[in-house]
Motif scaffolding. Structure first.
Motif, short mmCIF file in Angstrom:
data_model
loop_
_atom_site.label_atom_id
_atom_site.label_comp_id
_atom_site.label_asym_id
_atom_site.label_seq_id
_atom_site.Cartn_x
_atom_site.Cartn_y
_atom_site.Cartn_z
N VAL A 89 4.66 -6.28 -5.08
CA VAL A 89 6.08 -5.97 -5.26
C VAL A 89 6.37 -4.66 -4.53
CG1 VAL A 89 7.89 -5.38 -6.91
CG2 VAL A 89 6.22 -7.17 -7.45
N VAL A 90 7.44 -4.65 -3.74
CA VAL A 90 7.84 -3.45 -3.00
C VAL A 90 9.15 -2.94 -3.58
CG1 VAL A 90 8.31 -2.46 -0.74
CG2 VAL A 90 6.80 -4.45 -0.92
N LYS A 91 9.17 -1.69 -3.98
CA LYS A 91 10.38 -1.10 -4.56
C LYS A 91 10.68 0.23 -3.89
CE LYS A 91 10.31 -3.00 -9.27
NZ LYS A 91 10.33 -2.64 -10.72
N ALA A 92 11.95 0.44 -3.56
CA ALA A 92 12.38 1.77 -3.11
C ALA A 92 12.31 2.72 -4.29
CB ALA A 92 13.79 1.71 -2.55
N LEU A 93 11.94 3.97 -4.03
CA LEU A 93 11.83 4.95 -5.10
C LEU A 93 13.12 5.07 -5.88
CD1 LEU A 93 10.33 7.20 -6.60
CD2 LEU A 93 11.00 8.77 -4.76
N VAL A 94 14.24 4.95 -5.20
CA VAL A 94 15.52 5.10 -5.87
C VAL A 94 15.73 4.01 -6.92
CG1 VAL A 94 16.87 3.71 -4.23
CG2 VAL A 94 17.96 5.63 -5.43
N ASN A 95 15.02 2.87 -6.77
CA ASN A 95 15.16 1.75 -7.72
C ASN A 95 13.95 1.60 -8.64
OD1 ASN A 95 17.65 0.98 -6.57
ND2 ASN A 95 16.58 -0.13 -4.96
N ALA A 96 12.93 2.39 -8.42
CA ALA A 96 11.70 2.26 -9.19
C ALA A 96 11.77 3.09 -10.47
CB ALA A 96 10.50 2.70 -8.35
N PHE A 143 9.09 3.86 -0.24
CA PHE A 143 8.80 2.57 -0.86
C PHE A 143 7.43 2.60 -1.54
CE2 PHE A 143 12.03 1.69 2.23
CZ PHE A 143 12.81 0.71 1.63
N ILE A 144 7.39 1.98 -2.70
CA ILE A 144 6.17 1.94 -3.51
C ILE A 144 5.65 0.51 -3.56
CG2 ILE A 144 5.23 2.34 -5.83
CD1 ILE A 144 7.77 4.29 -6.10
N PHE A 145 4.36 0.33 -3.34
CA PHE A 145 3.73 -0.99 -3.43
C PHE A 145 3.07 -1.12 -4.81
CE2 PHE A 145 3.38 0.15 1.15
CZ PHE A 145 4.20 -0.85 1.66
N ILE A 152 0.08 1.19 -6.28
CA ILE A 152 -1.22 1.34 -5.61
C ILE A 152 -1.08 1.80 -4.15
CG2 ILE A 152 -2.33 -0.33 -7.13
CD1 ILE A 152 -2.21 -2.38 -4.88
N GLY A 153 0.12 2.05 -3.71
CA GLY A 153 0.32 2.54 -2.35
C GLY A 153 1.77 2.90 -2.12
N LEU A 154 2.02 3.54 -0.98
CA LEU A 154 3.40 3.90 -0.63
C LEU A 154 3.58 3.93 0.87
CD1 LEU A 154 3.89 7.12 0.42
CD2 LEU A 154 3.01 7.54 -1.87
N SER A 155 4.82 3.85 1.28
CA SER A 155 5.17 3.89 2.70
C SER A 155 6.55 4.51 2.84
CB SER A 155 5.18 2.48 3.29
OG SER A 155 5.47 2.50 4.66
N ILE A 156 6.73 5.29 3.92
CA ILE A 156 8.02 5.93 4.17
C ILE A 156 8.44 5.62 5.61
CG2 ILE A 156 9.34 8.08 4.08
CD1 ILE A 156 7.20 9.24 2.24
#
Length: 236
Positions: A89-96, A143-145, A152-156
């Motif tokens: 599941v991928v979530k933007a930090l603003v929605n996590a 974004f948070i994975f 378990i991971g993140l990407s910007i």
């Protein structure tokens, strides 16, 4: 002609990157950098970190710089869609369901044990740089994975400043206990899809030349070696 890209943080640091220009001579780069170095000294800034072609290394060392490491730069066209791991599941930090302190902790875990030698900033400085460099809406870019609800991971993913379609990852990482299981490759591929969705048509990524796992990820996801630069630093 802009031969050097510069990010400045008040009296703390300047981050300088050589901009490749076809047909530009070494003398032109030396002149541009001498002028910038003079300004840095005049303004009494803490340190200057530089990415530059290794052919300038002896010249830089003679001017008081120290060698930190060497990075390799990979690229590929973003001309197709990229598959998404159905178990992630991928979530933007603003929605996590995660506050800034929790995100900072995740970021710190992702960068722990990294083979990259150019870790300039504390995690507090990293968090400050997110708003300084990405703007007030930076949380929409992070974004948070998650797997089974666990981050378990993140990407910007971002569009490189000064371009309209060059995609970069401001940061990308996997927490230590989930490395070596193929998730890095999957998250990187999903990050390319995120870049496509914000309008990138080309991707450029870099890592330390000693970071073999990241280099394998680049190559497995269709990236090719574009450039190699030394990392040099001088302190006030």
């Amino acid at each position: 002609m802009n031969l050097l890209s510069v990010i400045k943080k008040e009296k703390e640091y300047w981050l300088v990157d050589q901009v490749r220009k076809e047909g530009c001579t070494e003398e032109s780069y030396r002149a541009a950098f001498e002028q910038l170095l003079h300004q840095w000294r005049e303004q009494n800034v803490g340190y200057l970190s530089l990415l530059m072609d290794p052919t300038f290394e002896d010249w830089l060392l003679a001017r008081g710089f120290s060698k930190v490491s060497t990075i390799v730069e990979y690229t590929r066209e973003i001309n197709s869609s990229f598959s998404v791991d159905s178990g992630i599941v991928v979530k933007a930090l603003v929605n996590a369901e995660m506050n800034d302190a929790q995100f900072a902790h995740l970021y710190e875990r992702c960068r722990s044990g990294s083979a990259n030698k150019n870790n300039l900033f504390t995690i507090e400085q990293v968090m400050e740089s997110l708003e300084n460099e990405l703007g007030r809406e930076w949380r929409t870019t992070c974004f948070i994975f998650q797997k089974s609800g666990e981050p378990i991971g993140l990407s910007i993913p971002v569009i490189e400043h000064g371009t309209v379609d060059e995609g970069r990852l401001f940061y990308f990482g996997v927490v230590p206990e989930w490395r070596g299981k193929g998730y890095g490759r999957a998250f990187h591929r999903m990050s390319l899809q995120l870049l496509k969705e914000i309008g990138a048509t080309t991707y450029v990524g870099s890592t330390d030349e000693a970071n073999e796992p990241m280099i394998r990820i680049f190559e497995q996801n269709g990236c090719v070696l574009r450039d190699r630069k030394g990392i040099y630093r001088i302190d006030r």
